[in-house]
Enzyme design. Structure first.
Site, PDB file in Angstrom:
ATOM      1  N   GLN A   1      -4.389  -1.738   9.297  1.00  0.00           N
ATOM      2  CA  GLN A   1      -4.181  -3.262   8.803  1.00  0.00           C
ATOM      3  C   GLN A   1      -4.841  -4.179   9.600  1.00  0.00           C
ATOM      4  OE1 GLN A   1      -2.917  -3.804   5.544  1.00  0.00           O
ATOM      5  NE2 GLN A   1      -3.815  -6.012   5.833  1.00  0.00           N
TER       6      GLN A   1
ATOM      7  N   LYS B   1       0.816  -1.313  -0.122  1.00  0.00           N
ATOM      8  CA  LYS B   1      -0.083   0.088   0.084  1.00  0.00           C
ATOM      9  C   LYS B   1       0.877   1.296  -0.084  1.00  0.00           C
ATOM     10  CE  LYS B   1      -3.811  -2.652   1.817  1.00  0.00           C
ATOM     11  NZ  LYS B   1      -4.265  -3.256   3.238  1.00  0.00           N
TER      12      LYS B   1
ATOM     13  N   ASP C   1     -10.405   3.554   3.717  1.00  0.00           N
ATOM     14  CA  ASP C   1     -10.592   2.122   3.575  1.00  0.00           C
ATOM     15  C   ASP C   1     -11.927   1.764   3.616  1.00  0.00           C
ATOM     16  OD1 ASP C   1      -8.937  -0.245   2.841  1.00  0.00           O
ATOM     17  OD2 ASP C   1      -8.764  -0.785   4.818  1.00  0.00           O
TER      18      ASP C   1
END
Lengths: 283, 283
Positions: free
Chosen positions: A99, A55, A122
């Site tokens: 994450q 990412k 996200d």
């Protein structure tokens, strides 16, 4: 008849070119500032570390910065919440990625939900999910939103079609179902307790596999001409759907790898650039 | 075989007795304080006025108080938001009901979403919906939650069953689908763009009609032995489903009136009492 390959890798690359231009333009009008994605990695899971690195790399490829936060595996919920609040308050940070998964002692849901809506690039908060589901402005959850972007790029018609989503996870099945519903598909959500799964899948014009089991969904359950989206990835380049026999008789297929996977990270940076533009000005 | 009547009226009455006891107990431990539901009525729509009155009456029947706020039809979004913020801050108010619909000039979604999560006893906020969908603690949207309570009271099995929800409104179809999914049903959401509606309904073990059109869903679309839930109400005591012929061959049916309707208000006061208990202490 050969199925159209829904080439996520190619679409992601093409989108990166466009995002690079947008980031460059943003720099011009904002005294060299760029969108910044903060990535938070908790603990030392090698797969998670790899994802976070990928990412960060994607950010750099389009000229964005990433702020990499690494916390030890002993981190408490309170410590992680404090870090997220700090990033929420930081005006230089335009997006926050936590994450998944975090170590067991951490309340992951509380930490996801602590992310400010406008930085939830996200798409993991309950608030963002609820707003998206109700048709209000919100960043979409990255994987299902990436799938929607891929289907749209290939002009796949969804209105009135019967879409079957196999899986109901918070970051895939549930938001996927709501996005397809809002695109006017009739949507069925299946899962581990579903009876007669093959029969239900037989009725699908669009099938999304999101179960996390290698080739769990068999090709012969899927009707000719269906659009086949495989959100799974397993060692050896295998997805959740037995794709091989479908290459001849589906109307469209996302390959594994190179279909859904690249669109997830692409959507994350796409939404980060959008958030940066909102803060730094579009010029 | 005669269908079981899912008697919402009876269940609501029985629940009111239980709620009366809980409110009385709360008074004892909190120096005569009771849960208070604030109801907000904007404008002079007679149907809305009737609904608000019915909700106030339900509060009184169980010994709760209601605080009735009436605003003129010229109210602006800002004025309504200010009132909601005031009620959020008021420690004596445990639940807030904003009667739908509000006049056109008002941003209803913004006003719904201004209601504090812990006072959203009607279950209308995006945040509450998102949390409910993700299995987190939140008050459910009153009508679908009332349906779930009714199905539970009659031990209707949902796990693994195929539930078809016809309708996708923010306060009925969408939350209904998520509640059924979280109860481990396989869920299909149909709507105005759905093709082959009769065929999809034919596969339903549980059918929920929430379309707002009198007897739009025909009896002969529904298979023998299905559980039939009708969330519609039209003049003359007609629902969204042609119920007559199903009384002999469905396994269970919510009558119209007396099925889903009473459960909506009952759920509102049920959740208001819960909120009151959380603030005033359970003794």
């Amino acid at each position: 008849m050969s199925a159209t390959i829904l080439d996520g890798k190619a679409l992601a690359q093409k989108t990166e070119q466009e995002l690079s231009r947008r980031v460059a333009q943003l720099k011009e009008v904002s005294r060299e500032r760029t969108p910044i994605l903060a990535t938070i990695l908790v603990g030392d899971d090698p797969a998670s570390a790899t994802y976070v690195k990928m990412k960060g790399n994607a950010c750099r490829r389009i000229g964005m910065d990433s702020l990499q936060v690494e916390l030890p595996s002993s981190t408490t919920t309170e410590e992680l919440l404090a870090k997220i609040h700090e990033l929420n308050e930081n005006p230089d940070v335009h997006g926050i990625l936590l994450q998944h998964p975090v170590p067991h002692q951490i309340d992951e849901r509380a930490c996801f939900d602590a992310i400010a809506l406008e930085k939830d690039v996200d798409g993991v908060t309950c608030l963002g999910f609820g707003r998206m589901a109700m048709g209000e402005e919100a960043y979409g959850c990255a994987t299902p939103k990436g799938i929607m972007r891929l289907l749209e790029a290939y002009d796949v018609e969804l209105e009135g079609k019967h879409a079957v989503v196999v899986g109901r996870s918070p970051i895939l099945g549930k938001p996927m179902a709501m996005m397809l519903l809002n695109a006017n598909a009739t949507v069925t959500i299946c899962h581990s307790r579903t009876q007669n799964l093959p029969e239900i899948i037989k009725g699908a014009d669009v099938i999304v596999g999101a179960v996390g089991k290698p080739e769990f969904i068999r090709a012969d359950w899927i009707k000719d001409g269906a659009v086949v989206v495989d959100a799974g990835y397993h060692p050896g380049g295998i997805g959740d759907i037995e794709l091989g026999p479908l290459m001849d008789r589906a109307s469209a297929v996302t390959p594994v790898p190179g279909g859904v996977g690249p669109m997830t990270i692409n959507t994350l940076i796409y939404q980060s650039v959008d958030s940066g533009e909102r803060k730094l000005g579009k010029g």
